[in-house]
Design an enzyme around this catalytic site. Structure first.
Site, mmCIF file in Angstrom:
data_model
loop_
_atom_site.group_PDB
_atom_site.id
_atom_site.type_symbol
_atom_site.label_atom_id
_atom_site.label_comp_id
_atom_site.label_asym_id
_atom_site.label_seq_id
_atom_site.Cartn_x
_atom_site.Cartn_y
_atom_site.Cartn_z
ATOM 1 C CB SER A 1 10.732 7.869 0.038
ATOM 2 O OG SER A 1 11.857 7.333 0.678
ATOM 3 C CE1 TYR B 1 9.204 3.193 -1.648
ATOM 4 C CE2 TYR B 1 11.203 4.145 -0.732
ATOM 5 C CZ TYR B 1 9.824 4.047 -0.754
ATOM 6 O OH TYR B 1 9.079 4.799 0.113
HETATM 7 N N1 LIG Z 1 7.032 3.342 6.072
HETATM 8 C C1 LIG Z 1 8.085 4.052 5.806
HETATM 9 O O1 LIG Z 1 9.113 3.958 6.466
HETATM 10 C C2 LIG Z 1 8.044 5.045 4.668
HETATM 11 C C3 LIG Z 1 9.127 5.914 4.535
HETATM 12 C C4 LIG Z 1 9.115 6.839 3.509
HETATM 13 C C5 LIG Z 1 8.034 6.895 2.670
HETATM 14 N N2 LIG Z 1 6.990 6.026 2.803
HETATM 15 C C6 LIG Z 1 5.874 6.137 1.859
HETATM 16 O O2 LIG Z 1 4.670 6.277 2.597
HETATM 17 C C7 LIG Z 1 3.583 5.828 1.802
HETATM 18 C C8 LIG Z 1 2.705 4.920 2.628
HETATM 19 O O3 LIG Z 1 3.402 3.712 2.857
HETATM 20 P P1 LIG Z 1 3.323 2.916 4.222
HETATM 21 O O4 LIG Z 1 4.666 2.925 4.809
HETATM 22 O O5 LIG Z 1 2.194 3.405 5.042
HETATM 23 O O6 LIG Z 1 3.107 1.454 3.677
HETATM 24 P P2 LIG Z 1 1.834 0.515 3.754
HETATM 25 O O7 LIG Z 1 1.300 0.461 5.125
HETATM 26 O O8 LIG Z 1 2.276 -0.759 3.098
HETATM 27 O O9 LIG Z 1 0.783 1.282 2.864
HETATM 28 C C9 LIG Z 1 0.874 1.290 1.487
HETATM 29 C C10 LIG Z 1 -0.414 1.857 0.951
HETATM 30 O O10 LIG Z 1 -0.331 1.844 -0.474
HETATM 31 C C11 LIG Z 1 -1.509 1.219 -0.977
HETATM 32 N N3 LIG Z 1 -1.186 0.485 -2.190
HETATM 33 C C12 LIG Z 1 -0.158 -0.369 -2.395
HETATM 34 N N4 LIG Z 1 -0.217 -0.860 -3.652
HETATM 35 C C13 LIG Z 1 -1.312 -0.296 -4.247
HETATM 36 C C14 LIG Z 1 -1.890 -0.407 -5.532
HETATM 37 N N5 LIG Z 1 -1.349 -1.188 -6.478
HETATM 38 N N6 LIG Z 1 -3.014 0.304 -5.789
HETATM 39 C C15 LIG Z 1 -3.559 1.105 -4.841
HETATM 40 N N7 LIG Z 1 -3.057 1.242 -3.602
HETATM 41 C C16 LIG Z 1 -1.933 0.552 -3.306
HETATM 42 C C17 LIG Z 1 -1.955 0.252 0.104
HETATM 43 O O11 LIG Z 1 -3.316 0.013 -0.055
HETATM 44 P P3 LIG Z 1 -3.981 -1.340 0.559
HETATM 45 O O12 LIG Z 1 -3.922 -1.186 2.022
HETATM 46 O O13 LIG Z 1 -5.344 -1.305 -0.001
HETATM 47 O O14 LIG Z 1 -3.137 -2.455 0.057
HETATM 48 C C18 LIG Z 1 -1.639 1.031 1.376
HETATM 49 O O15 LIG Z 1 -2.669 1.913 1.674
HETATM 50 C C19 LIG Z 1 4.194 5.163 0.584
HETATM 51 O O16 LIG Z 1 4.138 6.044 -0.509
HETATM 52 C C20 LIG Z 1 5.620 4.919 1.005
HETATM 53 O O17 LIG Z 1 6.503 4.865 -0.093
HETATM 54 C C21 LIG Z 1 6.976 5.109 3.797
#
Ligand SMILES: NC(=O)c1ccc[n+]([C@@H]2O[C@H](COP(=O)([O-])OP(=O)(O)OC[C@H]3O[C@@H](n4cnc5c(N)ncnc54)[C@H](OP(=O)(O)O)[C@@H]3O)[C@@H](O)[C@H]2O)c1
Length: 333
Positions: free
Chosen positions: A152, A165
């Protein structure tokens, strides 16, 4: 009017526009790691300008245009991807690992963030990714494969209210960058993807933030809560909820970046996935921190309220100022 301009003038304008346009395109769409290329573009522009002042003969002008067009078109052709078939056969190793799992447990000023928030972010974002990567490394080395990690921009830049974070993603970035060096001799290519703000899972779930907010309120020392004030914390929560409502829904820039990182013959070290990320990195990398800090504050959580104790202090200051002015007026009379 138009006939006042000669053919060489139009050729000159054409070459200049192409070079300046190329430089601008790199600047806006660019990966900042391509800064040397950008400098080369700008250098070429200045060179053409200088050469023209010594009057480039007509045929040389044509040759410059031809070469520029050729270079431009070859650079803009999309790179062919490697075939995906057979890339995930475990007997011959593992071609690609995408480290995507990540959480933002809570948000708020660093002082108001619970230790469980720091530990929760670190546990999933850093230790989780490290454990998965270590587990698959023998197979990835065997296949001379790819590691792609979703990090991120908060891991590189001090986003307000995202210390826990951001710190976990900063640790992750350092780990991945170190792995990139160490795995190069093994033929494993390592990339980081830096997405902008997207409407995904928990980030777009107001009930989750509400629950986390209540949890923080219940667990803060009363003195600290009194100094900052519940209204201050509530404003932060609402700003975050509003921000997540405006996040992008189209995830294709991130998906495209993952595909490129896995299948491009020459994957990049960093992929800036989504609108404004490159601009954000440009500002952060090249402008003074006074400007980049302002940019982050304006772009992200635009807080209006001060912590309660500071509001009281400034109100006291104003009252004192009024009191002193009144006394001075009385003395004058
Ligand atoms: N959304 C944004 O704006 C944004 C911006 C920058 C970076 N990111 C990064 O993008 C990545 C994906 O995030 P997202 O936005 O798509 O959020 P999300 O929809 O909440 O997805 C998070 C993912 O992480 C998995 N996860 C969470 N806790 C876990 C654990 N303890 N063990 C194994 N898996 C776990 C979840 O699995 P389950 O579904 O099985 O719970 C889900 O697949 C993350 O690394 C996040 O930091 C997101």
């Amino acid at each position: 009017m138009m006939e006042d301009y000669t053919l060489p003038f139009w050729i000159y304008m054409g070459v200049l526009t192409m070079l300046v346009g190329g430089a601008m395109k790199k600047l806006l769409a660019s990966h900042i790691s391509a800064a040397p290329t950008l400098v080369a573009w700008l250098g070429a522009t200045v060179l053409v300008e200088r050469l023209w002042t010594f009057y480039v003969p007509f045929f040389l002008g044509l040759a410059v245009i031809f070469l520029t067009c050729r270079l431009y078109s070859t650079r803009n052709n999309p790179e062919p991807l490697l075939p995906a078939e057979g890339k995930a056969v475990l007997i011959t190793g593992l071609w690609g690992l995408v480290n995507n799992a990540g959480v933002c447990v809570n948000f708020g000023d660093a002082e108001l963030s619970l230790m469980s928030n720091y530990r929760g972010c670190m546990e999933v974002n850093f230790f989780g990714t490290l454990a998965v990567t270590k587990a698959f490394l023998p197979l990835l080395r065997q296949a001379k494969g790819r590691i792609t990690t979703i990090s991120s921009p908060a891991g590189d830049q001090p986003f307000p209210c995202l210390a826990a974070y951001g710190a976990s993603k900063a640790a992750l970035n350092l780990l991945i960058n170190t792995l990139r060096h160490e795995l190069e001799p093994w033929g494993v290519r390592v990339s980081i993807i830096l997405p902008s703000s997207y409407k995904t899972g928990q980030a777009s779930n107001p009930a989750y933030w509400e629950q986390q907010y209540k949890h923080t309120l219940q667990n803060l020392p009363p003195g600290l809560l009194e100094e900052y004030g519940e209204e201050y914390m509530n404003e932060t929560k609402e700003l975050f909820q509003n921000h997540s409502k405006t996040a992008n829904e189209d995830l294709s820039p991130v998906i495209d970046a993952i595909v490129q990182a896995l299948l491009s013959p020459q994957p990049l070290v960093r992929y800036y996935a989504g609108p404004r990320v490159s601009l954000m990195y440009f500002i952060f990398s090249y402008l003074p921190s006074s400007i980049s800090d302002k940019f982050l504050q304006k772009l992200f959580v635009k807080k209006k309220l001060m912590p309660r104790a500071l509001r009281k202090q400034s109100a006291l200051g104003i009252n004192l100022h009024h009191h002193n002015n009144n006394n001075e007026e009385k003395l004058d009379k």
